[in-house]
Scaffold this motif. Structure first.
Motif, short mmCIF file in Angstrom:
data_model
loop_
_atom_site.label_atom_id
_atom_site.label_comp_id
_atom_site.label_asym_id
_atom_site.label_seq_id
_atom_site.Cartn_x
_atom_site.Cartn_y
_atom_site.Cartn_z
N LEU A 6 0.60 -1.44 0.02
CA LEU A 6 0.12 -0.36 -0.01
C LEU A 6 0.62 1.59 -0.18
O LEU A 6 1.93 1.29 0.87
N GLU A 10 -2.75 5.44 0.82
CA GLU A 10 -3.44 3.94 0.94
C GLU A 10 -4.43 3.82 2.05
O GLU A 10 -5.29 4.08 2.86
N ARG A 11 -2.55 4.22 3.00
CA ARG A 11 -2.55 3.53 5.00
C ARG A 11 -3.77 4.53 5.15
O ARG A 11 -4.28 4.64 6.53
N GLU A 12 -2.99 6.62 4.83
CA GLU A 12 -3.95 7.18 5.82
C GLU A 12 -4.63 7.54 5.25
O GLU A 12 -5.84 7.24 5.74
N GLU A 15 -7.23 5.11 7.13
CA GLU A 15 -7.29 5.31 9.18
C GLU A 15 -8.60 6.70 9.02
O GLU A 15 -8.95 6.13 10.04
N GLY A 50 -7.29 0.82 11.14
CA GLY A 50 -6.83 0.92 9.68
C GLY A 50 -6.01 -0.80 9.18
O GLY A 50 -4.82 -0.43 8.24
N ARG A 51 -5.83 -1.44 9.76
CA ARG A 51 -5.43 -3.06 9.64
C ARG A 51 -6.19 -3.54 8.68
O ARG A 51 -4.88 -4.49 7.59
N PRO A 53 -6.73 -1.47 5.10
CA PRO A 53 -7.44 0.47 4.54
C PRO A 53 -7.31 0.12 3.59
O PRO A 53 -8.53 1.13 3.17
N THR A 54 -7.90 -0.70 3.29
CA THR A 54 -8.78 -0.53 1.61
C THR A 54 -9.63 -2.04 1.40
O THR A 54 -9.68 -3.12 0.74
#
Length: 98
Positions: A6, A10-12, A15, A50-51, A53-54
């Motif tokens: 990611l 994408e991580r943000e 979150e 957030g683990r 995230p998509t």
């Protein structure tokens, strides 16, 4: 099969989605909301932290409906449409003006 790592964006985004869902859930338990959306509590926990995230579109749609939000609200707040740098890739005219 190897997953593509990611991007930081994408991580943000994941979150931000998790924070939005946590806030919308309010005092309701994670188990209650997950069950109403047809998900496991663990799936909701992963999204909220957030683990994951998509999450799949239909997962987000189920949660949004359960929480009384609209997909438009969520997209605007979380910026699900595209990363900030994708605008130049989406339209060829942006790169030709330089």
């Amino acid at each position: 099969m190897v997953r593509t790592p990611l991007t930081p964006w994408e991580r943000e985004r994941g979150e931000r989605l998790g924070a939005l869902l946590r806030a919308a859930r309010g005092e309701r338990s994670m188990v209650e909301v997950a069950a109403a959306a047809g998900l496991s509590a663990e799936t909701l926990r992963k999204i909220e932290t957030g683990r994951a995230p998509t999450p799949a579109f239909f997962t987000v749609a189920a949660l949004v409906g359960t929480l009384g939000l609209s997909l438009d609200e969520v997209a605007a707040l979380v910026e699900l449409a595209a990363p900030p740098t994708a605008g130049s890739a989406a339209g060829a005219s942006g790169g030709a003006a330089a």
